[in-house]
Design an enzyme around this catalytic site. Structure first.
Site, short mmCIF file in Angstrom:
data_model
loop_
_atom_site.label_atom_id
_atom_site.label_comp_id
_atom_site.label_asym_id
_atom_site.label_seq_id
_atom_site.Cartn_x
_atom_site.Cartn_y
_atom_site.Cartn_z
N HIS A 1 5.46 -3.99 -0.82
CA HIS A 1 6.14 -2.81 -1.36
C HIS A 1 5.61 -1.57 -0.63
CE1 HIS A 1 7.24 0.42 -4.11
NE2 HIS A 1 8.11 -0.41 -4.66
N GLU B 1 4.93 1.46 -1.47
CA GLU B 1 3.81 2.19 -2.08
C GLU B 1 2.49 1.43 -1.84
OE1 GLU B 1 4.13 3.36 -6.29
OE2 GLU B 1 1.95 3.15 -6.42
N THR C 1 1.77 2.28 -9.12
CA THR C 1 2.18 3.13 -10.24
C THR C 1 3.28 2.56 -11.13
OG1 THR C 1 3.76 4.28 -8.82
CG2 THR C 1 1.59 5.29 -9.05
S1 SF4 Z 1 6.82 10.05 -11.05
FE1 SF4 Z 1 5.80 8.07 -11.36
S2 SF4 Z 1 7.42 6.53 -11.13
FE2 SF4 Z 1 8.17 8.45 -10.25
S3 SF4 Z 1 7.71 8.31 -8.05
FE3 SF4 Z 1 6.02 9.39 -9.06
S4 SF4 Z 1 4.54 7.79 -9.52
FE4 SF4 Z 1 6.46 6.76 -9.09
#
Ligand code: SF4
Length: 290
Positions: A128, A130, A166
């Site tokens: 992924h 991220e 996240t």
């Molecule tokens: S707000 Fe949270 S879910 Fe949205 S891109 Fe940022 S880390 Fe990811």
């Protein structure tokens, strides 16, 4: 039939910020490239492509020079910044601040733990975007854990710093943590372990679970709007389905099937953090016609 769109569904602030950045750059630039899909939603990507955004792969990025490239909310590997500098590429960095902060924490953790021969462990999806950016903070030394079977990769006799991507499931993260603790305890009955567990799942995702559970429980049928390649979308779809078995996944109106609605009176339309509100409203209007 009563059709209600979930006001809590839709883009998180990180994605809204990236899309706003892209739109404002497209207003002033002749050409804007984006490294990877700006959001895991094909329909929104098409809309932005219509405004002039061009999606490129990492291989294409490496060969480019003298242009503008947008970094999406997932963040990027440090090499991306080096390549951009080398090839005179102007980066428009729309990395989500939450992801950037996590990258920084992992980098600090890595620099500290390597002094004591420790390990950085990241609970996330291998491959992924991220996670690639997070692992890049550790010189690719981080151990990536996606499910229980990956726990064999950890050396439980050495220090551990554990982080999460996240958008992962909080419950599954807690489960993984409990197994890690159990394995350390088996190896080390005195329980003197050098492990720090960081709570790095985005609050936007954690809150969505409770919101979807509540929303899914009050309607006869749920239409969940999401791209199938959205990890957050598939996760939240699973949550909705576990609460309301009449939950159906659609990416657009064309996926709706008439017979889903037979005998039902109320329909809830919701989606992932990568689903645009305008698309959920479009799907709701189509259901109203049924
Ligand atoms: S707000 Fe949270 S879910 Fe949205 S891109 Fe940022 S880390 Fe990811």
């Amino acid at each position: 039939m009563k059709v209600v769109v979930d006001k809590n569904s839709g883009f998180c602030f990180g994605v809204v910020r990236a899309i706003n950045t892209a739109e404002s750059e497209l207003n002033k630039s002749v050409e804007l490239f984006c490294l990877g899909e700006i959001v895991h939603n094909g329909i929104e990507v098409k809309r932005l492509e219509g405004l002039g955004l061009k999606i490129i792969t990492n291989d294409e990025f490496r060969k480019m020079h003298d242009c503008k490239v947008l970094i999406r909310a997932h963040g990027e590997h440090p090499n991306t910044y080096l390549i951009a500098k080398h090839n005179n590429i102007e980066l428009i960095d729309a990395s989500c601040p939450v992801v950037l902060k996590l990258q920084e924490r992992i980098k600090i953790g890595y620099n500290e733990i390597k002094k004591s021969n420790g390990q950085i462990v990241i609970f996330g999806k291998l491959g992924h975007a991220e996670v690639i950016g997070l692992a890049g903070q550790t010189n690719e030394e981080a151990i990536i854990i996606t499910n229980e079977s990956d726990l064999e990769k950890i050396d439980y006799s050495r220090p551990i710093r554990l982080f999460s991507q996240t958008t992962m499931s909080k419950d599954y993260y807690n489960y993984i943590v409990s197994i890690i603790k159990q394995r350390i305890a088996e190896l080390n009955p005195d329980n003197i372990a050098d492990i720090i567990i960081y709570d790095t799942i985005c609050g936007r995702v954690t809150n969505r679970v409770q919101q979807i559970e509540k929303f899914a429980s009050i309607f006869d049928i749920i239409i969940f709007v999401s791209g199938k390649n959205s990890s957050n979308g598939m996760f939240l779809f699973g949550i909705s389905k576990s609460i309301n078995k009449n939950t159906h996944l659609v990416s657009d109106c064309a996926d709706l099937q008439m017979d889903w609605f037979n005998g039902f009176k109320t329909v809830g339309v919701c989606g992932a953090t990568s689903t645009p509100m305008w698309l959920m409203e479009k799907v709701a209007k189509e259901i109203e016609k049924i």
